[in-house]
Design a protein around this motif. Sequence first.
Motif, mmCIF file in Angstrom:
data_model
loop_
_atom_site.group_PDB
_atom_site.id
_atom_site.type_symbol
_atom_site.label_atom_id
_atom_site.label_comp_id
_atom_site.label_asym_id
_atom_site.label_seq_id
_atom_site.Cartn_x
_atom_site.Cartn_y
_atom_site.Cartn_z
ATOM 1 N N VAL A 40 36.814 32.965 -17.376
ATOM 2 C CA VAL A 40 37.781 34.019 -17.848
ATOM 3 C C VAL A 40 38.501 33.580 -18.943
ATOM 4 O O VAL A 40 38.587 34.271 -19.891
ATOM 5 C CB VAL A 40 38.586 34.772 -16.322
ATOM 6 C CG1 VAL A 40 39.564 35.622 -16.860
ATOM 7 C CG2 VAL A 40 37.471 35.212 -15.357
ATOM 8 N N MET A 41 39.171 32.502 -18.949
ATOM 9 C CA MET A 41 40.050 31.894 -19.874
ATOM 10 C C MET A 41 39.112 31.855 -21.369
ATOM 11 O O MET A 41 39.414 32.302 -22.118
ATOM 12 C CB MET A 41 40.395 30.837 -19.738
ATOM 13 C CG MET A 41 41.519 30.067 -20.675
ATOM 14 S SD MET A 41 42.053 28.592 -20.402
ATOM 15 C CE MET A 41 40.599 27.706 -21.039
ATOM 16 N N ASP A 44 38.128 35.217 -22.506
ATOM 17 C CA ASP A 44 39.230 35.977 -23.116
ATOM 18 C C ASP A 44 39.519 35.599 -24.598
ATOM 19 O O ASP A 44 39.702 36.297 -25.635
ATOM 20 C CB ASP A 44 40.588 35.851 -22.245
ATOM 21 C CG ASP A 44 40.396 36.448 -20.930
ATOM 22 O OD1 ASP A 44 39.692 37.801 -20.884
ATOM 23 O OD2 ASP A 44 41.289 36.437 -20.030
ATOM 24 N N LYS A 45 39.449 34.267 -24.733
ATOM 25 C CA LYS A 45 39.714 33.436 -25.831
ATOM 26 C C LYS A 45 38.476 33.993 -26.889
ATOM 27 O O LYS A 45 38.777 34.186 -28.198
ATOM 28 C CB LYS A 45 39.591 31.922 -25.681
ATOM 29 C CG LYS A 45 40.098 31.135 -27.229
ATOM 30 C CD LYS A 45 40.198 29.858 -26.858
ATOM 31 C CE LYS A 45 40.617 28.997 -28.117
ATOM 32 N NZ LYS A 45 40.553 27.730 -27.973
ATOM 33 N N GLU A 47 36.640 36.744 -26.810
ATOM 34 C CA GLU A 47 36.948 38.067 -27.003
ATOM 35 C C GLU A 47 37.965 38.332 -28.409
ATOM 36 O O GLU A 47 37.692 38.863 -29.281
ATOM 37 C CB GLU A 47 37.207 38.739 -25.988
ATOM 38 C CG GLU A 47 37.433 40.177 -26.196
ATOM 39 C CD GLU A 47 37.664 40.964 -24.585
ATOM 40 O OE1 GLU A 47 36.897 41.969 -24.466
ATOM 41 O OE2 GLU A 47 38.549 40.573 -23.843
ATOM 42 N N LYS A 48 38.929 37.615 -28.361
ATOM 43 C CA LYS A 48 40.108 37.505 -29.203
ATOM 44 C C LYS A 48 39.407 36.834 -30.570
ATOM 45 O O LYS A 48 39.616 37.653 -31.885
ATOM 46 C CB LYS A 48 41.352 37.096 -28.916
ATOM 47 C CG LYS A 48 42.351 36.983 -30.059
ATOM 48 C CD LYS A 48 43.716 36.407 -29.315
ATOM 49 C CE LYS A 48 44.892 36.733 -30.414
ATOM 50 N NZ LYS A 48 45.340 35.476 -30.773
ATOM 51 N N LEU A 125 30.932 41.100 -21.753
ATOM 52 C CA LEU A 125 32.000 40.403 -21.160
ATOM 53 C C LEU A 125 32.395 40.754 -20.048
ATOM 54 O O LEU A 125 32.733 39.763 -19.092
ATOM 55 C CB LEU A 125 33.089 40.101 -22.378
ATOM 56 C CG LEU A 125 32.495 39.118 -23.537
ATOM 57 C CD1 LEU A 125 33.690 38.701 -24.442
ATOM 58 C CD2 LEU A 125 31.937 37.652 -22.974
ATOM 59 N N ARG A 129 32.870 38.473 -16.633
ATOM 60 C CA ARG A 129 34.087 38.470 -15.740
ATOM 61 C C ARG A 129 33.773 38.750 -14.266
ATOM 62 O O ARG A 129 34.346 37.953 -13.371
ATOM 63 C CB ARG A 129 35.051 39.235 -16.162
ATOM 64 C CG ARG A 129 35.818 38.836 -17.577
ATOM 65 C CD ARG A 129 37.095 39.464 -17.931
ATOM 66 N NE ARG A 129 37.466 39.187 -19.309
ATOM 67 C CZ ARG A 129 37.271 39.934 -20.322
ATOM 68 N NH1 ARG A 129 36.406 40.943 -20.551
ATOM 69 N NH2 ARG A 129 37.767 39.236 -21.604
#
Length: 147
Positions: A40-41, A44-45, A47-48, A125, A129
């Motif tokens: 998940v980390m 998330d990274k 995605e940004k 994504l 997740r």
Amino acid sequence: MIDQPGADARAFAGRPDTRGPPLDTSALLQQCMGNAELVVMLVDKFEKQACEDIARIEQAIATRDVGQTTRVSHALKGAAGALSAIDVQRTAADIELSARENRLESAAECFNELKAEVDRCLAYLPTVRAVANGAARTSTPEPERIP
């Protein structure tokens, strides 16, 4: 780990794209040793960062900035590789190589494909997740009860 091979592909099956999932969730989970929090980390990274990288690559190509195009496409290639997003990785590598060879016209031609692959990956994504969190729940052993 996912109990059923291809479970992430089935979760994404309702979409009109017939190429299958844009990243290999099983490989990502294996690479992260089943650590859902790490998955998940990374997601998330990515995605940004991917959104920022796409904008930076587009700007760099438009301004004919070979160095920036090379650097940012290289960074996106690495991030995609960490997620097992092979199509994003491959397309970013094509842009990186074109920029290194000072062929920005070729890089520009690849950009729309890169953007489409990143968009496809970003849309997937939430599934990653969910699969990661599901794998974490199924792999956590229950504590032993003392009679």
